[in-house]
Design a protein around this motif. Structure first.
Motif, mmCIF file in Angstrom:
data_model
loop_
_atom_site.group_PDB
_atom_site.id
_atom_site.type_symbol
_atom_site.label_atom_id
_atom_site.label_comp_id
_atom_site.label_asym_id
_atom_site.label_seq_id
_atom_site.Cartn_x
_atom_site.Cartn_y
_atom_site.Cartn_z
ATOM 1 N N SER A 359 0.806 -1.228 0.000
ATOM 2 C CA SER A 359 0.000 0.000 0.000
ATOM 3 C C SER A 359 0.833 1.268 0.000
ATOM 4 O O SER A 359 0.285 2.357 -0.181
ATOM 5 N N LEU A 360 2.150 1.180 0.220
ATOM 6 C CA LEU A 360 3.005 2.371 0.259
ATOM 7 C C LEU A 360 3.356 2.800 -1.163
ATOM 8 O O LEU A 360 3.996 2.046 -1.894
ATOM 9 N N PRO A 361 2.994 4.014 -1.570
ATOM 10 C CA PRO A 361 3.196 4.436 -2.976
ATOM 11 C C PRO A 361 4.576 5.029 -3.237
ATOM 12 O O PRO A 361 4.701 6.021 -3.949
ATOM 13 N N PHE A 362 5.619 4.407 -2.675
ATOM 14 C CA PHE A 362 6.971 4.926 -2.850
ATOM 15 C C PHE A 362 7.729 4.013 -3.811
ATOM 16 O O PHE A 362 7.693 2.785 -3.660
ATOM 17 N N PRO A 363 8.439 4.579 -4.796
ATOM 18 C CA PRO A 363 9.090 3.752 -5.819
ATOM 19 C C PRO A 363 10.034 2.714 -5.242
ATOM 20 O O PRO A 363 10.051 1.565 -5.710
ATOM 21 N N ASN A 364 10.843 3.093 -4.237
ATOM 22 C CA ASN A 364 11.807 2.125 -3.692
ATOM 23 C C ASN A 364 11.096 0.951 -3.015
ATOM 24 O O ASN A 364 11.520 -0.204 -3.137
ATOM 25 N N VAL A 365 9.992 1.239 -2.311
ATOM 26 C CA VAL A 365 9.241 0.160 -1.665
ATOM 27 C C VAL A 365 8.591 -0.732 -2.716
ATOM 28 O O VAL A 365 8.595 -1.967 -2.597
ATOM 29 N N GLN A 366 8.028 -0.140 -3.760
ATOM 30 C CA GLN A 366 7.387 -0.937 -4.807
ATOM 31 C C GLN A 366 8.399 -1.797 -5.556
ATOM 32 O O GLN A 366 8.071 -2.908 -5.994
ATOM 33 N N VAL A 569 7.975 5.838 5.318
ATOM 34 C CA VAL A 569 7.525 4.469 5.571
ATOM 35 C C VAL A 569 6.782 4.385 6.898
ATOM 36 O O VAL A 569 5.674 3.820 6.962
ATOM 37 N N ILE A 570 7.340 4.947 7.975
ATOM 38 C CA ILE A 570 6.692 4.827 9.283
ATOM 39 C C ILE A 570 5.346 5.544 9.290
ATOM 40 O O ILE A 570 4.343 5.034 9.797
ATOM 41 N N ARG A 571 5.266 6.706 8.666
ATOM 42 C CA ARG A 571 3.995 7.449 8.650
ATOM 43 C C ARG A 571 2.985 6.795 7.709
ATOM 44 O O ARG A 571 1.778 6.794 7.997
ATOM 45 N N GLY A 572 3.467 6.252 6.605
ATOM 46 C CA GLY A 572 2.550 5.552 5.707
ATOM 47 C C GLY A 572 1.951 4.311 6.346
ATOM 48 O O GLY A 572 0.754 4.034 6.188
ATOM 49 N N ILE A 573 2.761 3.560 7.092
ATOM 50 C CA ILE A 573 2.258 2.367 7.778
ATOM 51 C C ILE A 573 1.235 2.756 8.848
ATOM 52 O O ILE A 573 0.174 2.123 8.973
ATOM 53 N N MET A 574 1.534 3.805 9.611
ATOM 54 C CA MET A 574 0.595 4.246 10.647
ATOM 55 C C MET A 574 -0.744 4.644 10.039
ATOM 56 O O MET A 574 -1.807 4.258 10.554
ATOM 57 N N GLN A 575 -0.705 5.407 8.936
ATOM 58 C CA GLN A 575 -1.946 5.855 8.308
ATOM 59 C C GLN A 575 -2.741 4.683 7.762
ATOM 60 O O GLN A 575 -3.971 4.628 7.901
ATOM 61 N N GLU A 576 -2.051 3.713 7.154
ATOM 62 C CA GLU A 576 -2.747 2.556 6.577
ATOM 63 C C GLU A 576 -3.404 1.709 7.657
ATOM 64 O O GLU A 576 -4.532 1.231 7.494
ATOM 65 N N VAL A 577 -2.712 1.527 8.783
ATOM 66 C CA VAL A 577 -3.289 0.746 9.886
ATOM 67 C C VAL A 577 -4.527 1.446 10.433
ATOM 68 O O VAL A 577 -5.560 0.811 10.702
ATOM 69 N N GLU A 578 -4.465 2.754 10.596
ATOM 70 C CA GLU A 578 -5.620 3.493 11.111
ATOM 71 C C GLU A 578 -6.797 3.435 10.140
ATOM 72 O O GLU A 578 -7.956 3.325 10.561
ATOM 73 N N ASP A 579 -6.502 3.513 8.829
ATOM 74 C CA ASP A 579 -7.584 3.452 7.835
ATOM 75 C C ASP A 579 -8.209 2.063 7.776
ATOM 76 O O ASP A 579 -9.434 1.921 7.660
ATOM 77 N N MET A 580 -7.368 1.032 7.820
ATOM 78 C CA MET A 580 -7.862 -0.337 7.692
ATOM 79 C C MET A 580 -8.639 -0.797 8.916
ATOM 80 O O MET A 580 -9.504 -1.668 8.813
ATOM 81 N N PHE A 581 -8.336 -0.232 10.064
ATOM 82 C CA PHE A 581 -8.976 -0.693 11.301
ATOM 83 C C PHE A 581 -9.622 0.494 11.998
ATOM 84 O O PHE A 581 -9.246 0.903 13.095
ATOM 85 N N SER A 582 -10.627 1.025 11.311
ATOM 86 C CA SER A 582 -11.394 2.141 11.855
ATOM 87 C C SER A 582 -12.277 1.647 13.002
ATOM 88 O O SER A 582 -12.344 0.450 13.300
ATOM 89 N N GLU A 583 -12.964 2.571 13.612
ATOM 90 C CA GLU A 583 -13.824 2.219 14.754
ATOM 91 C C GLU A 583 -14.912 1.237 14.337
ATOM 92 O O GLU A 583 -15.212 0.275 15.064
ATOM 93 N N THR A 584 -15.503 1.438 13.153
ATOM 94 C CA THR A 584 -16.553 0.525 12.691
ATOM 95 C C THR A 584 -15.997 -0.866 12.440
ATOM 96 O O THR A 584 -16.612 -1.875 12.796
ATOM 97 N N ASN A 585 -14.818 -0.942 11.816
ATOM 98 C CA ASN A 585 -14.202 -2.243 11.549
ATOM 99 C C ASN A 585 -13.919 -2.992 12.846
ATOM 100 O O ASN A 585 -14.148 -4.202 12.946
ATOM 101 N N LEU A 586 -13.418 -2.279 13.857
ATOM 102 C CA LEU A 586 -13.100 -2.931 15.130
ATOM 103 C C LEU A 586 -14.373 -3.390 15.839
ATOM 104 O O LEU A 586 -14.390 -4.455 16.466
ATOM 105 N N LYS A 587 -15.434 -2.606 15.762
ATOM 106 C CA LYS A 587 -16.699 -3.028 16.380
ATOM 107 C C LYS A 587 -17.190 -4.329 15.758
ATOM 108 O O LYS A 587 -17.670 -5.230 16.463
ATOM 109 N N ALA A 588 -17.072 -4.414 14.433
ATOM 110 C CA ALA A 588 -17.501 -5.640 13.755
ATOM 111 C C ALA A 588 -16.655 -6.826 14.212
ATOM 112 O O ALA A 588 -17.189 -7.907 14.513
#
Length: 779
Positions: A359-366, A569-588
């Motif tokens: 999910s990280l849109p950085f050329p070196n990571v891809q 990388v560290i900020r992209g991972i943090m943002q992706e984790v927060e987006d993927m596991f929102s409050e609604t997702n965790l409730k489910a």
């Protein structure tokens, strides 16, 4: 909660009997007949909705012919079922007994009205039966199929049987020679036709002998129609199950190229009527265009073409890689804006750490992720794994224990594991040595393509930017590795992982707050590895050229990697984790505590009602949600010692008495469809694996979308008669046949023919003259 029978003098209740209980119907007229036959005066003032909600009749009050058992765990009534079996006198034998269900005493006027209504009903039923009998008689005495029509149907049936053989065996339409030379005479379909005729198929033989020219037995357009009808018939069988189950999740795979256009494979995940979780491959969707156009196309495919409702979509996952990752993420966000309960989650078949890195849109990571995919594909080739084992032995001569552990870890699909970056770092030296040995090819066992791949991989791994990126990914994703492994493990692991997300985010925030300290250690590790591998420590050449052009002072390599690799990388991972596991997702996910095995681990101190509001509108009896959850906990808490707790959703849904907890039953079915949860029966991995096996088994130029879909779904039944009927219907709806001369002229224009049916990939025709003569022969 137990259901009590509303019939007079009936004491049956659901917890004491295996009898089925049926709600009063919502139809007012039919509900009135139920009340009338019950002879319950207190029910006459209630509406049909009230009766449907609060009152039941057990199966003892219906004639057996009205009760249908659709599965070992499901019993239903026929739409016209009326209860007729009642005990209206046994309470008279004990007049002093308190009788809760008062029986209405009928007056002569009531009896007359009932008799009149029954007479009218009987008359209507007799009239309906007479109409049905007349329709059946007219159908029997209708026009019979002529001899030519019967022969045509037998001929079409043989053609469809050949298509089924092609799809089940994964045989391409063309041979390798035909795909390069464009000669359809050497097609596999033609070869199967010849074989079947030689084996004694009279319908095919007769049609073949009647043809004037035998160069090509079936045109590309006609073959495309056969494939299209087979595909639609099989898909409709699966879609019927999806519609019956109602709730589903959408899963897309990585891009596949057909005819120079990228397509998304689309899977649907659902629980069928047997309470078994399935994930089936449905179709390909054209990927081209902007995000909004792709979303519109995908939604139209699901609703307009397949007849599904996006309001019933409860999850979505996109296994995109490379440049497609950003686009599919945007599509997922727009889809959630329109349908908030279509929760965006990672897919259970992809390790969470790999998903986060993709999910990280950085050329070196891809580049790192693409190299991992290429490494995984390379070691499928013959003898490559053997070379890798030899390289590991040579690299770790002084540490046999670690060498043995690496060999075991790399024995199969190690590039898809949760700890892939740890393994990749340990494997850098053995991989470079292995690539060099493959390039040397001293024993001549490797093909040119394998050697070229090995050279490209070695060049990539020998770059300091790639080495530094691997080390930074490895260290950052250490904090999510255990979380992801548990989340995509068993149901109990997923429940407790959902509750540990706060700790994961806290660790990532701590790294971000102290990034200078962490980066210093990580960069030092990268330099040490580079020195061992004899790689020069420097910033990328492209960046250096830009710095020189801008006349910037001396650049610190460590500062470059901090600013352009570590921090993003560290900020992209943090943002992706927060987006993927929102409050609604965790409730489910926290509703997984409804599984009895999870309840037992929690000592039955669970609070599902705090999270159950997410799916309140999906529940059959939402107003009794808290009470039902309480009864569900008490049932398992006070079970007998010989009763074991089900540990999976599948086991729980198979229990015969789960249907008496309708809210719990609905909850478990919805949770099963969430793409994040592991498929207990491995059905999804099998479908995805069959698709990949089809694509790997033949050259890309021989891929066919229809055959791919049919090959993946070989388990779906094939009704050849239905296919023949559809083909005849399609042909009858087309324009009238033209004269042979005009048809020959039409056949001579292959470009217009291809444009008429963009869904089908026609085989290249031998020549226009042969195609025209063949089509005349078909007439």
């Amino acid at each position: 909660m137990p259901n009590f029978c509303a019939a007079p003098n009936c004491t049956k209740k659901s917890t004491q009997s295996d009898l089925a209980f049926f709600r009063f119907p919502r139809d007012p007229e039919r509900c009135r007949l139920w009340v009338e036959n019950c002879r319950r005066a207190d029910l006459e003032a209630k509406t049909a909705d009230q009766l449907n909600k609060h009152y039941r009749l057990c199966a003892n009050h219906f004639v057996p012919a009205m009760v249908c058992k659709t599965s070992p765990y499901r019993t239903v009534l026929k739409d016209t079922a009326i209860p007729t079996i009642f005990d209206l006198t046994s309470h008279l034998k004990s007049p002093n007994t308190r009788h809760r269900k008062r029986i209405k005493e009928l007056t002569e006027e009531d009896i007359m009205k009932i008799a009149e209504r029954r007479l009218v009903s009987s008359t209507k039923q007799l009239a309906k039966k007479d109409e049905e009998a007349e329709d059946a008689a007219s159908a029997d005495t209708g026009p019979q199929l002529s001899t030519e029509e019967k022969e045509l149907r037998e001929y079409l049936r043989s053609l469809f049987e050949i298509v089924v053989v092609l799809e089940k065996q994964g045989i391409p339409l063309l041979t390798s020679n035909a795909s390069t030379a464009g000669n359809t005479n050497t097609s596999n379909f033609q070869a199967l036709l010849d074989h079947r005729m030689n084996a004694g198929d009279k319908a095919l033989r007769k049609r073949f002998e009647a043809a004037a020219v035998n160069t090509e037995y079936l045109s590309a357009t006609q073959l495309g129609q056969l494939l299209d009808i087979c595909e639609n018939t099989v898909r409709e069988e699966m879609l019927m199950e999806v519609r019956e189950s109602r709730f589903f999740s959408l899963v897309t795979g990585d891009l596949i190229e057909f005819a120079s256009e990228n397509h998304l494979p689309v899977f649907l995940r659902f629980v069928n009527q047997n309470n078994t979780l399935r994930e089936e491959f449905l179709d390909f969707v054209l990927y081209e265009g902007e995000e909004s156009a792709l979303l519109e196309r995908l939604e139209a495919q699901l609703t307009d073409r397949w007849g599904l409702s996006m309001e019933d979509c409860r999850g979505q996952a996109h296994r995109a890689t490379g440049a497609a990752t950003t686009k599919m993420k945007a599509v997922a966000v727009m889809l959630m804006e329109k349908y908030p309960l279509a929760l965006h989650m990672p897919c259970s078949s992809t390790a969470l750490n790999i998903h986060l890195a993709n999910s990280l849109p950085f050329p070196n990571v891809q580049i790192v992720m693409e190299t991992l995919r290429r490494i995984g594909a390379l070691f499928v080739a013959p003898f490559t794994q053997e070379k890798l084992d030899e390289s590991i032995t040579m690299t770790y001569q002084g540490n046999e224990e670690k060498g043995a552990a690496l060999k075991q870890a790399c024995s199969s699909r190690w590039t898809e594991q949760h700890n892939v970056f740890d393994l990749l770092l340990d494997m850098l030296l053995p991989l470079l040595l292995c690539m060099d040995n493959i390039r040397d090819n001293d024993d001549g066992r490797f093909t040119d393509s394998v050697i070229a791949d090995a050279y490209s991989i070695s060049e990539t791994l020998a770059d300091f930017e790639i080495v530094a990126t691997i080390i930074i990914l490895k260290n950052v994703l250490t904090f999510t590795r255990a979380f992801g492994k548990n989340l995509q493990g068993g149901v109990g692991d997923a429940f407790f992982a959902a509750n540990s997300l706060t700790a994961v985010l806290h660790s990532l925030n701590e790294v971000n707050d102290n990034i200078d300290v962490y980066h210093e250690f990580w960069f030092e590790e990268a330099v040490n590895v580079a020195n061992i591998m004899e790689i020069s420590v420097r910033a990328p050449r492209l960046f250096l050229r830009k710095q020189r052009a801008a006349d910037v002072g001396e650049l610190q390599v460590e500062m470059y990697f901090k600013e352009y690799v570590t921090v993003p990388v560290i900020r992209g991972i943090m943002q992706e984790v927060e987006d993927m596991f929102s409050e609604t997702n965790l409730k489910a996910l926290k509703c997984l505590s409804l599984v009895p095995g999870v309840m037992g681990q929690m000592k039955f101190n669970t609070s599902e009602e705090n999270y159950g509001e997410v799916y309140r509108n999906d529940l059959p009896n939402a107003e009794t949600l808290s009470e039902e959850f309480y009864c569900w906990r008490i049932k398992w808490k006070h079970r007998g010692k010989e009763v074991s707790l089900p540990t999976t959703i599948h086991e729980t849904l198979q229990l015969p008495y789960v249907k008496f907890f309708p809210n719990v039953n609905t909850f478990l079915k919805i949770l099963s469809t969430l793409p994040l949860l592991k498929l207990e029966e491995n059905n999804g991995e099998a479908a995805n694996g069959r698709l990949q096996a089809y694509l790997d088994s033949m050259p890309a130029e021989q891929w066919n979308k229809s055959l791919a879909m049919l090959h993946v779904n070989t388990g779906v039944k094939h009704d050849l008669d239905v296919m023949v009927d559809k083909y005849c219907l399609v042909c009858s709806e087309e324009e009238p046949e033209v004269e042979p001369e005009a048809e020959a002229e039409a056949e001579a224009e292959p470009e217009g023919e291809a444009e008429a049916d963009p869904e089908v990939e026609p085989e290249p025709e031998a020549n226009s003259e042969g195609a025209a003569e063949e089509d005349v022969a078909m007439k």
